[in-house]
Design a protein around this motif. Structure first.
Motif, PDB file in Angstrom:
ATOM      1  N   ASP A   1       0.907  -1.170  -0.006  1.00 37.91           N
ATOM      2  CA  ASP A   1      -0.019   0.002   0.052  1.00 37.91           C
ATOM      3  C   ASP A   1       0.903   1.274   0.116  1.00 37.91           C
ATOM      4  OD1 ASP A   1      -2.395  -1.553  -0.006  1.00 37.91           O
ATOM      5  OD2 ASP A   1      -2.661  -1.485   2.121  1.00 37.91           O
ATOM      6  N   ALA A   2       1.436   1.750  -1.173  1.00 40.73           N
ATOM      7  CA  ALA A   2       2.093   2.697  -1.304  1.00 40.73           C
ATOM      8  C   ALA A   2       1.500   4.055  -1.567  1.00 40.73           C
ATOM      9  CB  ALA A   2       3.316   2.654  -2.309  1.00 40.73           C
ATOM     10  N   ILE A   3       2.046   5.033  -1.598  1.00 40.64           N
ATOM     11  CA  ILE A   3       1.470   6.477  -1.814  1.00 40.64           C
ATOM     12  C   ILE A   3       1.475   6.406  -3.229  1.00 40.64           C
ATOM     13  CG2 ILE A   3       1.606   8.770  -1.801  1.00 40.64           C
ATOM     14  CD1 ILE A   3       3.540   8.643   0.911  1.00 40.64           C
ATOM     15  N   PRO A   4       0.238   6.838  -3.687  1.00 41.17           N
ATOM     16  CA  PRO A   4      -0.205   6.826  -5.281  1.00 41.17           C
ATOM     17  C   PRO A   4       0.975   7.597  -5.931  1.00 41.17           C
ATOM     18  CG  PRO A   4      -2.144   7.352  -4.316  1.00 41.17           C
ATOM     19  CD  PRO A   4      -0.857   7.440  -3.201  1.00 41.17           C
ATOM     20  N   GLY A   5       1.741   6.854  -7.085  1.00 42.34           N
ATOM     21  CA  GLY A   5       2.583   7.634  -7.959  1.00 42.34           C
ATOM     22  C   GLY A   5       3.988   7.218  -7.029  1.00 42.34           C
ATOM     23  N   GLU A   6       4.278   6.776  -6.204  1.00 41.52           N
ATOM     24  CA  GLU A   6       5.547   6.401  -5.551  1.00 41.52           C
ATOM     25  C   GLU A   6       6.088   5.117  -5.931  1.00 41.52           C
ATOM     26  OE1 GLU A   6       6.506   6.722  -0.919  1.00 41.52           O
ATOM     27  OE2 GLU A   6       5.098   5.341  -0.982  1.00 41.52           O
ATOM     28  N   THR A   7       7.323   5.176  -6.366  1.00 43.34           N
ATOM     29  CA  THR A   7       8.149   3.803  -6.755  1.00 43.34           C
ATOM     30  C   THR A   7       9.226   3.741  -5.690  1.00 43.34           C
ATOM     31  OG1 THR A   7       9.548   5.138  -7.873  1.00 43.34           O
ATOM     32  CG2 THR A   7       7.774   4.348  -9.190  1.00 43.34           C
ATOM     33  N   PHE A   8       9.429   2.138  -5.587  1.00 46.28           N
ATOM     34  CA  PHE A   8      10.718   1.889  -4.766  1.00 46.28           C
ATOM     35  C   PHE A   8      11.649   1.345  -5.598  1.00 46.28           C
ATOM     36  CE2 PHE A   8       6.751   1.320  -2.502  1.00 46.28           C
ATOM     37  CZ  PHE A   8       6.966   2.277  -1.204  1.00 46.28           C
ATOM     38  N   ASN A   9      12.785   1.290  -5.305  1.00 48.51           N
ATOM     39  CA  ASN A   9      14.382   1.072  -5.899  1.00 48.51           C
ATOM     40  C   ASN A   9      15.152   0.437  -4.794  1.00 48.51           C
ATOM     41  OD1 ASN A   9      14.009   2.112  -8.476  1.00 48.51           O
ATOM     42  ND2 ASN A   9      14.430   3.946  -7.408  1.00 48.51           N
ATOM     43  N   ILE A  10      15.597  -0.895  -5.071  1.00 45.32           N
ATOM     44  CA  ILE A  10      16.718  -1.480  -4.323  1.00 45.32           C
ATOM     45  C   ILE A  10      17.551  -0.612  -3.555  1.00 45.32           C
ATOM     46  CG2 ILE A  10      18.129  -3.337  -4.158  1.00 45.32           C
ATOM     47  CD1 ILE A  10      16.875  -4.719  -6.515  1.00 45.32           C
ATOM     48  N   GLY A  11      17.635  -0.666  -2.233  1.00 43.79           N
ATOM     49  CA  GLY A  11      18.415  -0.097  -1.403  1.00 43.79           C
ATOM     50  C   GLY A  11      17.906   1.244  -1.021  1.00 43.79           C
ATOM     51  N   ASP A  12      16.438   1.665  -1.328  1.00 43.06           N
ATOM     52  CA  ASP A  12      15.762   2.920  -0.685  1.00 43.06           C
ATOM     53  C   ASP A  12      15.596   2.509   0.617  1.00 43.06           C
ATOM     54  OD1 ASP A  12      15.869   4.027  -3.280  1.00 43.06           O
ATOM     55  OD2 ASP A  12      13.555   3.811  -3.688  1.00 43.06           O
ATOM     56  N   GLU A  13      15.601   3.700   1.445  1.00 44.90           N
ATOM     57  CA  GLU A  13      15.248   3.521   2.858  1.00 44.90           C
ATOM     58  C   GLU A  13      13.699   4.225   2.855  1.00 44.90           C
ATOM     59  OE1 GLU A  13      17.882   4.593   5.979  1.00 44.90           O
ATOM     60  OE2 GLU A  13      19.465   3.398   4.882  1.00 44.90           O
ATOM     61  N   LYS A  14      12.846   3.558   3.295  1.00 51.53           N
ATOM     62  CA  LYS A  14      11.665   4.180   3.376  1.00 51.53           C
ATOM     63  C   LYS A  14      10.970   4.004   4.784  1.00 51.53           C
ATOM     64  CE  LYS A  14      10.778   5.817  -0.600  1.00 51.53           C
ATOM     65  NZ  LYS A  14      10.416   7.145  -1.210  1.00 51.53           N
ATOM     66  N   LYS A  15      10.320   4.948   5.327  1.00 48.39           N
ATOM     67  CA  LYS A  15       9.456   4.414   6.609  1.00 48.39           C
ATOM     68  C   LYS A  15       8.156   3.836   6.282  1.00 48.39           C
ATOM     69  CE  LYS A  15      11.686   7.509  10.032  1.00 48.39           C
ATOM     70  NZ  LYS A  15      11.652   8.450  10.951  1.00 48.39           N
ATOM     71  N   MET A  16       7.717   2.661   6.990  1.00 47.73           N
ATOM     72  CA  MET A  16       6.475   2.105   6.863  1.00 47.73           C
ATOM     73  C   MET A  16       5.690   1.902   7.837  1.00 47.73           C
ATOM     74  SD  MET A  16       6.657   1.108   3.587  1.00 47.73           S
ATOM     75  CE  MET A  16       7.947   0.785   2.053  1.00 47.73           C
ATOM     76  N   TYR A  17       4.531   1.678   7.712  1.00 42.70           N
ATOM     77  CA  TYR A  17       3.732   1.226   8.836  1.00 42.70           C
ATOM     78  C   TYR A  17       3.168  -0.308   8.790  1.00 42.70           C
ATOM     79  CZ  TYR A  17      -0.323   1.498  11.964  1.00 42.70           C
ATOM     80  OH  TYR A  17      -1.249   1.134  13.105  1.00 42.70           O
ATOM     81  N   VAL A  18       3.546  -0.927   9.944  1.00 40.63           N
ATOM     82  CA  VAL A  18       3.412  -2.394   9.873  1.00 40.63           C
ATOM     83  C   VAL A  18       1.862  -2.544  10.296  1.00 40.63           C
ATOM     84  CG1 VAL A  18       3.900  -4.447  10.868  1.00 40.63           C
ATOM     85  CG2 VAL A  18       5.828  -2.900  10.451  1.00 40.63           C
ATOM     86  N   VAL A  19       1.256  -3.128   9.257  1.00 43.54           N
ATOM     87  CA  VAL A  19      -0.269  -3.415   9.411  1.00 43.54           C
ATOM     88  C   VAL A  19      -0.585  -4.674  10.034  1.00 43.54           C
ATOM     89  CG1 VAL A  19      -2.441  -3.469   8.284  1.00 43.54           C
ATOM     90  CG2 VAL A  19      -0.751  -1.950   7.458  1.00 43.54           C
ATOM     91  N   SER A  20       0.119  -5.790   9.714  1.00 48.25           N
ATOM     92  CA  SER A  20       0.095  -7.028  10.327  1.00 48.25           C
ATOM     93  C   SER A  20       1.281  -7.796   9.942  1.00 48.25           C
ATOM     94  CB  SER A  20      -1.248  -7.575   9.599  1.00 48.25           C
ATOM     95  OG  SER A  20      -0.923  -7.983   8.308  1.00 48.25           O
ATOM     96  N   VAL A  21       1.445  -8.915  11.002  1.00 47.41           N
ATOM     97  CA  VAL A  21       2.262  -9.934  10.659  1.00 47.41           C
ATOM     98  C   VAL A  21       1.714 -11.464  11.133  1.00 47.41           C
ATOM     99  CG1 VAL A  21       4.619 -10.796  11.600  1.00 47.41           C
ATOM    100  CG2 VAL A  21       4.108  -8.333  11.724  1.00 47.41           C
ATOM    101  N   GLU A  22       1.884 -11.892   9.915  1.00 44.71           N
ATOM    102  CA  GLU A  22       1.052 -13.469   9.999  1.00 44.71           C
ATOM    103  C   GLU A  22       2.212 -14.510   9.835  1.00 44.71           C
ATOM    104  OE1 GLU A  22      -1.973 -13.671   6.974  1.00 44.71           O
ATOM    105  OE2 GLU A  22      -2.271 -11.638   7.320  1.00 44.71           O
ATOM    106  N   LYS A  23       1.934 -15.596  10.255  1.00 40.87           N
ATOM    107  CA  LYS A  23       2.886 -16.870  10.103  1.00 40.87           C
ATOM    108  C   LYS A  23       2.191 -17.626   8.892  1.00 40.87           C
ATOM    109  CE  LYS A  23       4.391 -17.362  15.001  1.00 40.87           C
ATOM    110  NZ  LYS A  23       4.569 -18.596  15.986  1.00 40.87           N
ATOM    111  N   THR A  24       3.129 -17.830   7.951  1.00 33.25           N
ATOM    112  CA  THR A  24       2.690 -18.756   6.918  1.00 33.25           C
ATOM    113  C   THR A  24       3.665 -20.083   6.792  1.00 33.25           C
ATOM    114  OG1 THR A  24       3.936 -17.654   5.467  1.00 33.25           O
ATOM    115  CG2 THR A  24       1.834 -16.665   5.605  1.00 33.25           C
ATOM    116  N   THR A  25       3.287 -20.946   6.029  1.00 39.35           N
ATOM    117  CA  THR A  25       4.243 -21.818   5.981  1.00 39.35           C
ATOM    118  C   THR A  25       5.522 -21.640   5.398  1.00 39.35           C
ATOM    119  OG1 THR A  25       3.040 -22.545   3.885  1.00 39.35           O
ATOM    120  CG2 THR A  25       2.293 -23.686   5.771  1.00 39.35           C
ATOM    121  N   LYS A  26       5.536 -20.610   4.422  1.00 40.54           N
ATOM    122  CA  LYS A  26       6.826 -20.095   4.067  1.00 40.54           C
ATOM    123  C   LYS A  26       7.540 -18.851   4.898  1.00 40.54           C
ATOM    124  CE  LYS A  26       4.998 -20.827  -0.752  1.00 40.54           C
ATOM    125  NZ  LYS A  26       4.839 -20.260  -2.040  1.00 40.54           N
ATOM    126  N   GLY A  27       7.222 -18.987   6.009  1.00 37.53           N
ATOM    127  CA  GLY A  27       7.902 -17.877   6.978  1.00 37.53           C
ATOM    128  C   GLY A  27       6.815 -16.804   7.377  1.00 37.53           C
TER     129      GLY A  27
END
Length: 187
Positions: A1-27
């Motif tokens: 859920d990014a801000i509209p028009g926002e792009t991310f590149n490898i190595g970018d540092e961005k502050k994020m809001y953690v909405v949820s953390v779930e355990k899955t079979t893949k981690g």
């Protein structure tokens, strides 16, 4: 859920809001967000010590991600100007939050238990002439001078819509000239 028009590149540092953390079979699966109201609230808590320690409370937030947010604040301690504390000296505190939100504009208004004052503050930067609240319907008729009408409405109705969401009131804006012609009762 990014801000509209926002792009991310490898190595970018961005502050994020953690909405949820779930355990899955893949981690663990972590859901991150940058476009909700809680993200803005957390940024205020991180950048404004008075919000973090509870001296200033955030009473209402409305947001058009990437464009504009409206934040209603109140001081628990009458000696502190809540709006001034959030803006900071020379705008330093709010500039830090703007930078994290990619330049999103943030309107801060002072929350009030007086409905007339609350709605007038929330519609800033427009100058309001009259607010007639209907407590039962939680609807307010607002009259502004003709030259303030477009500012009160905002681009595509944004200012009025965000003020209504932040305050929880339905807001109807009327030009002074039209209100007079229509015979509307306003103070």
């Amino acid at each position: 859920d990014a801000i509209p028009g926002e792009t991310f590149n490898i190595g970018d540092e961005k502050k994020m809001y953690v909405v949820s953390v779930e355990k899955t079979t893949k981690g663990p699966k972590i859901t991150l967000c940058r476009n909700n109201r809680d993200f803005v609230k957390k940024l205020f808590e991180l950048n404004i010590p008075e919000v973090a320690n509870g001296t200033i409370e955030i009473m209402g937030i409305a947001r058009d991600p990437g464009l504009r947010s409206k934040v209603g604040v109140i001081s628990v301690n009458g000696d502190i100007d809540p709006k001034g504390a959030c803006v900071g000296a020379g705008g330093s505190r709010i500039r830090e939050i703007n930078a994290v939100l990619n330049g999103e504009k943030i309107d801060i208004f002072v929350w009030s238990s007086d409905t007339v004052r609350l709605i007038a503050e929330a519609l800033a930067p427009a100058k309001v002439m009259s607010v007639n609240p209907n407590e039962k319907e939680k609807r307010a008729m607002v009259v502004v001078s003709d030259d303030q009408y477009s500012l009160a409405i905002g681009k595509s109705g944004q200012n009025t819509r965000l003020a209504a969401i932040a305050t929880g009131w339905k807001i109807d804006i009327h030009k002074l000239s039209q209100a007079s012609l229509d015979g509307l009762d306003f103070k």
